[in-house]
Design an enzyme around this catalytic site. Structure first.
Site, PDB file in Angstrom:
ATOM      1  N   SER A   1       0.468  -1.450   0.019  1.00 30.19           N
ATOM      2  CA  SER A   1       0.228  -0.064   0.262  1.00 30.19           C
ATOM      3  C   SER A   1       0.786   1.396  -0.088  1.00 30.19           C
ATOM      4  O   SER A   1       1.031   1.336  -0.990  1.00 30.19           O
ATOM      5  CB  SER A   1      -0.878  -0.279   1.111  1.00 30.19           C
ATOM      6  OG  SER A   1      -1.714   0.863   0.948  1.00 30.19           O
TER       7      SER A   1
ATOM      8  N   HIS B   1      -8.048  -6.101  -0.088  1.00 33.27           N
ATOM      9  CA  HIS B   1      -6.492  -4.774   0.072  1.00 33.27           C
ATOM     10  C   HIS B   1      -5.384  -5.437   1.636  1.00 33.27           C
ATOM     11  O   HIS B   1      -5.992  -5.968   1.988  1.00 33.27           O
ATOM     12  CB  HIS B   1      -6.709  -3.498   0.422  1.00 33.27           C
ATOM     13  CG  HIS B   1      -5.690  -1.951   0.173  1.00 33.27           C
ATOM     14  ND1 HIS B   1      -5.197  -2.446  -0.789  1.00 33.27           N
ATOM     15  CD2 HIS B   1      -5.092  -1.707   1.327  1.00 33.27           C
ATOM     16  CE1 HIS B   1      -3.779  -1.957  -0.745  1.00 33.27           C
ATOM     17  NE2 HIS B   1      -3.519  -0.944   0.738  1.00 33.27           N
TER      18      HIS B   1
ATOM     19  N   GLU C   1      -9.295  -5.271  -4.531  1.00 31.44           N
ATOM     20  CA  GLU C   1      -8.794  -4.352  -3.937  1.00 31.44           C
ATOM     21  C   GLU C   1     -10.449  -3.113  -3.065  1.00 31.44           C
ATOM     22  O   GLU C   1     -10.277  -2.659  -1.885  1.00 31.44           O
ATOM     23  CB  GLU C   1      -7.924  -3.671  -4.291  1.00 31.44           C
ATOM     24  CG  GLU C   1      -6.848  -4.407  -4.580  1.00 31.44           C
ATOM     25  CD  GLU C   1      -5.868  -3.976  -3.909  1.00 31.44           C
ATOM     26  OE1 GLU C   1      -5.715  -3.851  -3.283  1.00 31.44           O
ATOM     27  OE2 GLU C   1      -4.676  -4.804  -4.527  1.00 31.44           O
TER      28      GLU C   1
END
Length: 573
Positions: free
Chosen positions: A181, A429, A303
């Site tokens: 990330s 995610h 995601e």
């Protein structure tokens, strides 16, 4: 001198390893930072420094409870080293940069424990802290507070590692940096920045790049000074002078600053500061102005579910995903676009729907648009920037690029603790982290995180070996530079253009081609062209087109209503 400890690592069910790892926690790589100033290298100390326990995490507001008890503060520039014991040669080094939107996170969390990677992959692992939020990124557009302190902290940590890692058995000429990330965004910024390109040798980007809209936008750059003054106004530091603003903010409690940033959605992140970054990373990436090195780039299938718990807070503890009807879908398209696009014309909204909607179901009142929103929410900020970066490196360098697409839906999400949390995030995610770091082989995570199946434990070993193989050979399917590329489940071809091959990471491994190619042609090319065309339009013409489009919609609704009216029975006088 440093005092660490040697930890036994025994795993005979899935890995057949009985070894030891030397662990050094909380090593200072810089002096206690001065607020809104770049870091200073750590000077020498007298005697022996204990490195036996995790130290301060950098000041932040919103945190995810992973079973850790943190102390927060500004004296937080520490790193941790995990090195196999009794090495006979210097080993490749892996440096992890945590994510958290440049505002949260800590290398002192047990979920980033480097012991399994060091033991399984036979590498030296390092995890680092860096300043976050306003304390890490406040940019006044001048010398008062030039920003990017968090990235400069990372630079200082990488310099420390280059200078000192041989003392722990690490090869300082073989350093792979990786992150997830915002950590992956940070890694890509180092790939781009001329200040730090020479401080590492390879890179892994997990669900983040420097060109994703939450990492950098020209719009953010243009408004960074306004955001600095907005923060000051909320903290009774009302002034029009940047020096006075910074001096006032230096007197405010650090946690109050970060709380104010979070609750008021004040954007704090990488900017063009003239030191770490002197130009837009988007422009630099498009012309190939970055470090040419072997890379792994990838993202996860779901995601887009990252935002869903915030949109549907009543379902945070549910095991069932929310049902999204057409009206909710229409609203979420607009809200999703507003997250990353300061200007959202109707034609952009319509273009997104044209790309994502299954029109055979548009008139079906029982159709669930959950997957449609999931993919839309995931593609613009994660999937497509990753593909843009992978394409740039594959076409403009001679170094190998390896693309992954994770589709494994874990039994327990990384956002579920002790069985509590959303059970519908899919291959969302951050879910690859539990496999990359080997959660079932970290004692603290075995208690905080739900149990994994045997298949998932085996997948952990595969993930760890892919990542450490890459650190050792520059190829995730080769254990070292002298071995042959893997076959079967271990086959991982290079990502090339026009080949577009990728590795699917799941219990059932496969190799595919052209993942998200259509959608990313939309976000990376068509959307940019569309907004550029609209930006060059005369404002009056643009307003006319918007009004005309709205009129057409109203007219169509009127026609439908009139037709329905004509079909109704009526009475004659």
């Amino acid at each position: 001198m440093l005092r660490g400890e040697t930890i036994d690592f025994v795993e005979d069910e899935f890995i057949n390893i009985d070894t030891q790892v030397n662990v050094f926690k909380g090593i200072p790589y810089a002096e206690t930072p001065v607020r809104f100033r770049p870091p200073e290298p750590k000077g020498k100390w007298n005697g022996t420094l204990d490195a036996l326990s995790y130290t301060y995490s950098c000041s932040q507001y919103e945190t995810i409870d992973l079973g850790d008890t943190f102390e927060y503060g500004e004296d937080c520039l520490f790193l941790n080293v995990y090195a196999p014991n009794n090495m006979t040669e210097y080993l490749p080094v892996m440096v992890f940069i945590h994510g958290g939107g440049y505002t949260t996170g800590s290398s002192m969390a047990h979920n980033y424990d480097g012991i399994p990677l060091a033991a399984v992959g036979h590498v030296v692992m390092v995890t680092i802290n860096y300043r976050l939020g306003a304390l890490g990124f406040l940019d006044t557009g001048d010398d008062a507070s030039p920003g990017n302190f968090g990235l400069l902290d990372q630079v200082e940590a990488l310099r420390w590692i280059r200078r000192n890692i041989r003392a722990f058995g690490g090869d300082n000429s073989s350093i792979t940096i990786f992150g997830e990330s915002a950590g992956a965004g940070s890694v890509d910024f180092h790939v781009t920045s001329k200040l730090s390109r020479d401080l590492f040798d390879q890179a892994i980007l997990e669900s983040g790049t420097a060109v994703t809209p939450w990492s950098y936008q020209d719009y953010y750059e243009q408004n960074k000074v306004n955001e600095a003054f907005r923060l000051g106004g909320l903290l009774n530091c009302t002034t029009t002078d940047t020096q006075q603003l910074v001096e006032c903010l230096r007197q405010v409690d650090d946690m109050l600053i970060e709380k104010t940033v979070s609750l008021n959605t004040i954007r704090m992140g990488p900017t063009i500061d003239g030191v770490f970054l002197d130009e837009s990373p988007i422009t630099m990436t498009e012309r190939g102005d970055f470090k040419h090195c072997p890379m792994i780039v990838g993202f996860n299938r779901d995601e887009g579910t990252l935002l869903m718990p915030y949109i549907f807070p009543d379902l945070v503890l549910s095991k069932e995903a929310p049902f999204i009807d057409k009206a909710t879908f229409n609203q979420l398209v607009i809200e999703g676009l507003k997250l990353y696009n300061p200007f959202v014309p109707k034609i952009l909204e319509d273009a997104v729907k044209q790309e994502y909607v299954d029109w055979s179901q548009w008139d079906n009142d029982t159709y669930d648009f959950f997957d449609t929103i999931n993919y839309m929410f995931g593609d613009e900020p994660f999937s497509c920037p990753s593909l843009k970066t992978a394409r740039a490196h594959a076409t403009m360098t001679s170094e190998p690029v390896f693309l992954y697409f994770m589709t494994q839906v874990p039994t327990w999400s990384v956002f579920e603790m002790n069985g509590t949390g959303p059970g519908w995030l899919g291959a969302g995610h951050g879910e690859e982290l539990q496999f990359v770091f080997g959660y079932p082989f970290i004692p603290q995570m075995r208690f905080a995180h739900g149990p994994m199946t045997n298949e998932e434990k085996e997948l952990c070993v595969t993930f760890m070996k892919f990542w450490t193989n890459f650190a050792k050979s520059g190829n995730p399917s080769r254990e070292d530079s002298s071995s042959s590329p893997g076959v079967g489940d271990w086959a991982w071809p290079e990502f090339t253009v026009p080949g577009l091959q990728y590795k699917e990471l799941a219990v059932e491994m496969s190799v595919g081609q052209g993942i998200r190619a259509d959608e990313c042609a939309f976000w990376n090319d068509f959307k940019v062209q569309l907004l550029t065309t609209l930006a060059t339009m005369d404002q009056a013409e643009l307003q006319w087109r918007e009004e005309f489009s709205a009129w057409q919609t109203d007219l169509e609704q009127w026609r439908m209503s009139f037709n329905e009216y004509q079909q109704e029975p009526y009475c004659e006088n």
